[in-house]
Design a protein around this motif. Structure first.
Motif, PDB file in Angstrom:
ATOM      1  N   VAL A 267      72.992  74.788  32.018  1.00 45.22           N
ATOM      2  CA  VAL A 267      72.346  75.855  31.249  1.00 45.22           C
ATOM      3  C   VAL A 267      71.120  76.347  32.006  1.00 45.22           C
ATOM      4  O   VAL A 267      70.545  75.632  32.834  1.00 45.22           O
ATOM      5  CB  VAL A 267      71.929  75.364  29.850  1.00 45.22           C
ATOM      6  CG1 VAL A 267      73.156  75.021  29.020  1.00 45.22           C
ATOM      7  CG2 VAL A 267      71.002  74.156  29.962  1.00 45.22           C
ATOM      8  N   GLU A 268      70.734  77.567  31.705  1.00 46.22           N
ATOM      9  CA  GLU A 268      69.561  78.142  32.366  1.00 46.22           C
ATOM     10  C   GLU A 268      68.288  77.434  31.887  1.00 46.22           C
ATOM     11  O   GLU A 268      68.113  77.209  30.682  1.00 46.22           O
ATOM     12  CB  GLU A 268      69.448  79.633  32.028  1.00 46.22           C
ATOM     13  CG  GLU A 268      70.421  80.510  32.780  1.00 46.22           C
ATOM     14  CD  GLU A 268      70.119  80.550  34.282  1.00 46.22           C
ATOM     15  OE1 GLU A 268      68.928  80.587  34.634  1.00 46.22           O
ATOM     16  OE2 GLU A 268      71.064  80.511  35.083  1.00 46.22           O
ATOM     17  N   PRO A 269      67.393  77.062  32.806  1.00 45.68           N
ATOM     18  CA  PRO A 269      66.121  76.427  32.376  1.00 45.68           C
ATOM     19  C   PRO A 269      65.303  77.388  31.518  1.00 45.68           C
ATOM     20  O   PRO A 269      65.341  78.603  31.711  1.00 45.68           O
ATOM     21  CB  PRO A 269      65.417  76.133  33.708  1.00 45.68           C
ATOM     22  CG  PRO A 269      66.468  76.198  34.746  1.00 45.68           C
ATOM     23  CD  PRO A 269      67.494  77.169  34.266  1.00 45.68           C
ATOM     24  N   MET A 270      64.603  76.816  30.557  1.00 44.52           N
ATOM     25  CA  MET A 270      63.744  77.623  29.683  1.00 44.52           C
ATOM     26  C   MET A 270      62.297  77.539  30.154  1.00 44.52           C
ATOM     27  O   MET A 270      61.831  76.482  30.584  1.00 44.52           O
ATOM     28  CB  MET A 270      63.827  77.127  28.236  1.00 44.52           C
ATOM     29  CG  MET A 270      65.087  77.535  27.493  1.00 44.52           C
ATOM     30  SD  MET A 270      65.013  77.025  25.752  1.00 44.52           S
ATOM     31  CE  MET A 270      63.644  78.026  25.167  1.00 44.52           C
ATOM     32  N   ASP A 271      61.584  78.661  30.038  1.00 43.63           N
ATOM     33  CA  ASP A 271      60.158  78.687  30.375  1.00 43.63           C
ATOM     34  C   ASP A 271      59.373  78.509  29.079  1.00 43.63           C
ATOM     35  O   ASP A 271      58.953  79.473  28.447  1.00 43.63           O
ATOM     36  CB  ASP A 271      59.797  80.011  31.050  1.00 43.63           C
ATOM     37  CG  ASP A 271      58.396  79.970  31.641  1.00 43.63           C
ATOM     38  OD1 ASP A 271      57.672  78.984  31.389  1.00 43.63           O
ATOM     39  OD2 ASP A 271      58.023  80.918  32.348  1.00 43.63           O
ATOM     40  N   PHE A 272      59.199  77.246  28.669  1.00 44.73           N
ATOM     41  CA  PHE A 272      58.546  76.957  27.391  1.00 44.73           C
ATOM     42  C   PHE A 272      57.109  77.474  27.363  1.00 44.73           C
ATOM     43  O   PHE A 272      56.635  77.954  26.341  1.00 44.73           O
ATOM     44  CB  PHE A 272      58.552  75.446  27.135  1.00 44.73           C
ATOM     45  CG  PHE A 272      59.919  74.871  26.959  1.00 44.73           C
ATOM     46  CD1 PHE A 272      60.558  74.935  25.731  1.00 44.73           C
ATOM     47  CD2 PHE A 272      60.568  74.259  28.021  1.00 44.73           C
ATOM     48  CE1 PHE A 272      61.823  74.397  25.561  1.00 44.73           C
ATOM     49  CE2 PHE A 272      61.829  73.723  27.853  1.00 44.73           C
ATOM     50  CZ  PHE A 272      62.461  73.797  26.629  1.00 44.73           C
ATOM     51  N   LEU A 273      56.414  77.367  28.479  1.00 47.00           N
ATOM     52  CA  LEU A 273      54.999  77.760  28.501  1.00 47.00           C
ATOM     53  C   LEU A 273      54.826  79.268  28.316  1.00 47.00           C
ATOM     54  O   LEU A 273      53.791  79.715  27.831  1.00 47.00           O
ATOM     55  CB  LEU A 273      54.361  77.329  29.822  1.00 47.00           C
ATOM     56  CG  LEU A 273      54.117  75.820  29.969  1.00 47.00           C
ATOM     57  CD1 LEU A 273      53.632  75.493  31.367  1.00 47.00           C
ATOM     58  CD2 LEU A 273      53.105  75.351  28.936  1.00 47.00           C
ATOM     59  N   SER A 274      55.827  80.042  28.701  1.00 46.69           N
ATOM     60  CA  SER A 274      55.726  81.493  28.498  1.00 46.69           C
ATOM     61  C   SER A 274      56.272  81.918  27.148  1.00 46.69           C
ATOM     62  O   SER A 274      55.756  82.844  26.525  1.00 46.69           O
ATOM     63  CB  SER A 274      56.495  82.231  29.609  1.00 46.69           C
ATOM     64  OG  SER A 274      55.899  81.996  30.852  1.00 46.69           O
ATOM     65  N   GLN A 275      57.345  81.232  26.692  1.00 50.46           N
ATOM     66  CA  GLN A 275      57.995  81.645  25.454  1.00 50.46           C
ATOM     67  C   GLN A 275      57.346  81.032  24.204  1.00 50.46           C
ATOM     68  O   GLN A 275      57.330  81.652  23.150  1.00 50.46           O
ATOM     69  CB  GLN A 275      59.476  81.267  25.506  1.00 50.46           C
ATOM     70  CG  GLN A 275      60.227  81.995  26.607  1.00 50.46           C
ATOM     71  CD  GLN A 275      61.685  81.562  26.681  1.00 50.46           C
ATOM     72  OE1 GLN A 275      62.216  80.985  25.747  1.00 50.46           O
ATOM     73  NE2 GLN A 275      62.337  81.843  27.794  1.00 50.46           N
ATOM     74  N   HIS A 276      56.849  79.792  24.317  1.00 45.21           N
ATOM     75  CA  HIS A 276      56.258  79.124  23.149  1.00 45.21           C
ATOM     76  C   HIS A 276      54.946  78.439  23.537  1.00 45.21           C
ATOM     77  O   HIS A 276      54.794  77.221  23.353  1.00 45.21           O
ATOM     78  CB  HIS A 276      57.232  78.094  22.576  1.00 45.21           C
ATOM     79  CG  HIS A 276      58.601  78.628  22.317  1.00 45.21           C
ATOM     80  ND1 HIS A 276      58.880  79.491  21.259  1.00 45.21           N
ATOM     81  CD2 HIS A 276      59.770  78.452  22.993  1.00 45.21           C
ATOM     82  CE1 HIS A 276      60.165  79.800  21.281  1.00 45.21           C
ATOM     83  NE2 HIS A 276      60.730  79.203  22.310  1.00 45.21           N
ATOM     84  N   PRO A 277      53.980  79.176  24.058  1.00 47.17           N
ATOM     85  CA  PRO A 277      52.747  78.527  24.544  1.00 47.17           C
ATOM     86  C   PRO A 277      51.930  77.877  23.431  1.00 47.17           C
ATOM     87  O   PRO A 277      51.355  76.798  23.629  1.00 47.17           O
ATOM     88  CB  PRO A 277      51.981  79.685  25.190  1.00 47.17           C
ATOM     89  CG  PRO A 277      52.506  80.913  24.535  1.00 47.17           C
ATOM     90  CD  PRO A 277      53.940  80.642  24.224  1.00 47.17           C
ATOM     91  N   MET A 278      51.889  78.506  22.255  1.00 50.96           N
ATOM     92  CA  MET A 278      51.085  77.928  21.171  1.00 50.96           C
ATOM     93  C   MET A 278      51.678  76.603  20.695  1.00 50.96           C
ATOM     94  O   MET A 278      50.951  75.641  20.411  1.00 50.96           O
ATOM     95  CB  MET A 278      50.997  78.925  20.009  1.00 50.96           C
ATOM     96  CG  MET A 278      50.119  78.454  18.849  1.00 50.96           C
ATOM     97  SD  MET A 278      48.407  78.104  19.333  1.00 50.96           S
ATOM     98  CE  MET A 278      47.780  79.766  19.533  1.00 50.96           C
ATOM     99  N   ALA A 279      53.015  76.539  20.613  1.00 48.50           N
ATOM    100  CA  ALA A 279      53.666  75.285  20.206  1.00 48.50           C
ATOM    101  C   ALA A 279      53.360  74.170  21.200  1.00 48.50           C
ATOM    102  O   ALA A 279      53.149  73.010  20.813  1.00 48.50           O
ATOM    103  CB  ALA A 279      55.174  75.495  20.085  1.00 48.50           C
TER     104      ALA A 279
END
Length: 295
Positions: A140-152
């Motif tokens: 699967v494609e890696p997710m960019d958590f820091l860009s998509q969900h930075p507050m979480a």
């Protein structure tokens, strides 16, 4: 009188130097437009007027409310209370071992702890979460958590280390509850949930009040993990009030404006503390027990 002065004198002097003097200097500094030239140019309340017209202030307030509210409710008080209840319900040795493990981030330098979370949420397939996703779901494609969900991300990073403080406080409070209360509840057929709801939680009001108030003030003023993990980004989406104060004072060299921001933060903390005292009915908590008054 002389003995009393000698006894209290050193403490009073330390309070004046390290607590009162910085507060007074912050108030004075907030009325200046001091920058990198360190000139005391007084501008009255111009910094507060500029603050009101700052286009970022609305986003900073929203970010601060989300960050403090979620971290406090779900981790610093909620998770801490749950951990203390669970670890005091198992064997003493197992509970102590689990609490020691949970305390490890407290002993870890902030930079190392922040880098650990950066590795967990790394946007490449070498990050911990993306590695697990690839292991579980295939290619699967890696997710960019820091860009998509930075507050979480910053709520999780602050919450997991912040829960340890409340966990220790609640655990000590639970252990200090007279065993007779719990034995009596057990004799009456009360289960674990009933004892928690009717016996333990009502006796933890002081500790919950203290933890809520203390951790609110701590979250309002702490920003080191946010600085390390996101530095307020992307596009100011994790820029909280304390970090915004730091950026203005020590990156933009607007010391006067930064002091005015910190002064407002102090006022917000005081107002929050007064609200907590009202919500927890502090006056009723400090009253003498009625049964002892009547006696």
């Amino acid at each position: 009188m002389i003995a009393l002065s000698l006894f209290l004198g050193p403490g009073v002097i330390l309070v004046l130097i390290f607590f009162l003097a910085p507060a007074v200097l912050t108030v004075i500094l907030s009325l200046t437009e001091m920058d990198y030239r360190f000139n005391w140019d007084f501008v009255g309340f111009q910094n507060f007027i500029d603050m009101a017209h700052d286009f970022l202030i609305g986003m900073v307030i929203k970010n601060t409310l989300i960050y403090v509210g979620f971290t406090l409710a779900f981790f610093n008080v909620g998770l801490a209370l749950l951990l203390s209840l669970l670890t005091t319900s198992i064997s003493e040795r197992s509970g102590t071992f689990f609490r020691l493990i949970w305390m490890l981030p407290r002993l870890t330098p902030s930079v190392v702890y922040g880098l650990l979370w950066l590795w967990i949420f790394d946007s490449t397939r070498f990050g911990l979460l993306n590695s697990l996703r690839e292991l579980l779901f295939g290619n699967v494609e890696p997710m960019d958590f820091l860009s998509q969900h930075p507050m979480a991300v910053i709520v999780l990073a602050n919450g997991f280390v912040g829960a340890s403080f409340g966990m220790i406080l609640f655990t000590s409070a639970i252990k200090s509850i007279p065993r007779d209360y719990l034995y009596a509840a057990s004799v009456d057929g009360a289960g674990w949930f009933f004892k928690v709801r009717k016996v333990i939680l009502p006796l933890l009001k002081w500790q919950v009040l203290f933890t809520t108030a203390y951790q609110t003030l701590s979250l309002l003023t702490s920003f080191e993990y946010i600085l390390i993990i996101t530095d307020g980004g992307p596009v100011f989406s994790t820029e909280v009030w304390a970090l915004y104060t730091y950026h203005n004072a020590f990156e933009n060299f607007r010391f006067g404006f930064g002091a005015s921001l910190s002064l407002v933060l102090v006022i917000i903390g005081l107002v929050a503390s007064l609200i907590y005292l009202k919500v927890f009915k502090f006056r009723e908590m400090i009253q003498e027990p009625r049964i002892e008054v009547d006696a």
